[in-house]
Design an enzyme around this catalytic site. Structure first.
Site, PDB file in Angstrom:
ATOM      1  N   ASP A 257       0.915  -1.074  -0.005  1.00 16.97           N
ATOM      2  CA  ASP A 257      -0.130  -0.067   0.156  1.00 16.97           C
ATOM      3  C   ASP A 257       0.885   0.976   0.236  1.00 16.97           C
ATOM      4  OD1 ASP A 257      -2.559   1.335   0.260  1.00 16.97           O
ATOM      5  OD2 ASP A 257      -1.938   2.088   2.079  1.00 16.97           O
ATOM      6  N   GLU A 262       6.820   7.102  -3.790  1.00 16.73           N
ATOM      7  CA  GLU A 262       5.336   7.177  -4.053  1.00 16.73           C
ATOM      8  C   GLU A 262       5.124   8.712  -4.195  1.00 16.73           C
ATOM      9  OE1 GLU A 262       2.857   7.663  -0.009  1.00 16.73           O
ATOM     10  OE2 GLU A 262       3.868   5.408  -0.576  1.00 16.73           O
ATOM     11  N   HIS A 294      -1.769   3.888  -1.228  1.00 18.50           N
ATOM     12  CA  HIS A 294      -1.599   4.517   0.088  1.00 18.50           C
ATOM     13  C   HIS A 294      -3.019   4.673   0.678  1.00 18.50           C
ATOM     14  CE1 HIS A 294       1.458   6.496   2.920  1.00 18.50           C
ATOM     15  NE2 HIS A 294       0.399   6.221   3.822  1.00 18.50           N
TER      16      HIS A 294
END
Length: 337
Positions: A257, A262, A294
């Site tokens: 996740d 990111e 996320h």
């Protein structure tokens, strides 16, 4: 006071606006806060940032020059904020010290179950009217050895769910959690946990000591058919090393996740442009890898708690108080909160 909230998701905006209605003037931006977007906050004494804001010294300086006094981050993690620079600039920084640990723990299990039972591949096949079972063989979670790296609030919730499945629990942390021990968890060193676990989930904060906690050497220790889940912080896992392990045909499932690079990618639409990050692009090609953006925290319950805490942080700042959420300046907690 005027508040500029950055990185606001579409589902989050009405909840934020409702919480601040009648209290302060709120302007929501979908843009993420960084040195390039910081000038948009000029004149606003309060800025609320999202988890993937880039609050380095330069961005903080721009905010300070523009009149910002408080940065209220809508997340627990704060490794994206240069706290020393904030202190030097006289900025107050607050975070959300806790919210529903169930949200993250449940998402971690959703990833674990999905990669174990090949749900992503099965769903894609079904939509194409391909109902074969070839390549979809999974394993019972019951009877597995589950390793939990980090047994704080979220790790404890993850362990409770694991206990319900009927697993053997191994834990790794600086301080054993008595609740986890009551569930039958045995605390061992990191290497033993990695070698003995069928499923491993990461629930430790990202600090210098835990950066690349799961590196090439750690990945080598894992069983070839292990499942690895990370819903904590991307920097805990060496993504390049993970690609090499997957290329070698090891690990039967990986649920991510979070990703160490990111920022600027997650929470954005790259469907037309694709991604320039070769490591992320490569990870997404492996059929046993499932990546979400996320979103583990993204439940109505958790978002409500995050917003409530953010409102309290703003109200505390306006009243000259600070609480356990205050990162800068450091000092005793007013009123024992």
């Amino acid at each position: 006071m005027e508040i500029i909230a950055y990185g606001v998701q579409a589902d989050e905006q009405p909840l934020l606006e409702s919480a601040f209605a009648g209290r302060h003037t709120l302007r929501c931006l979908s843009l993420f806060l960084n040195r390039d977007t910081a000038p948009l906050a000029a004149g606003a004494p309060v800025v609320s940032s999202s988890v993937n804001a880039e609050l380095d010294a330069e961005a903080l300086a721009v905010l300070a020059v523009g009149g910002t006094k408080l940065i209220a981050q809508r997340s627990t993690g704060f490794n994206n904020i240069d706290l020393d620079a904030a202190a030097e600039l006289g900025l107050t920084v607050a975070r959300v010290s806790s919210y529903s640990p169930y949200a993250v723990a449940e998402h971690a299990w959703a990833l674990a179950l999905a990669v174990n039972r090949r749900l992503s591949r099965a769903t894609t096949r079904s939509r194409e009217f391909d109902f074969r079972l070839d390549g979809l063989l999974g394993r019972d979670i019951h009877g597995m050895t589950v390793g939990v790296l980090g047994t704080g609030k979220i790790g404890e919730c993850f362990a409770r769910i694991a206990h319900g499945f009927g697993t053997r629990l191994l834990g790794w942390d600086l301080t054993p959690n008595p609740v986890c021990q009551q569930l039958g968890m045995s605390y061992v060193d990191r290497d033993e946990l990695l070698m003995k676990s069928d499923l491993i989930s990461l629930h430790v904060p990202l600090v210098p000591a835990t950066h690349h906690l799961i590196d090439a050497a750690a990945l080598t220790l894992m069983k070839d058919d292990a499942i690895l889940v990370n819903t904590s912080r991307g920097g805990l896992l060496d993504s390049t090393a993970l690609v090499e392990v997957l290329r070698a045909g090891r690990l039967t499932g990986v649920g991510l996740d979070v990703y160490e690079e990111e920022t600027g990618v997650f929470f954005t639409d790259r469907s037309l442009r694709g991604v320039s990050d070769d490591v992320l692009a490569r990870l997404l090609t492996f059929p046993q890898v499932l990546v979400t953006s996320h979103q583990a925290y993204f439940t109505r319950t958790a978002i409500g708690q995050i917003i409530d805490a953010t409102v309290r942080n703003v109200e505390d700042f306006a009243a000259g108080r600070h609480s356990e959420n205050t990162l800068v300046p450091k000092g005793p907690v007013a009123g024992g909160r």
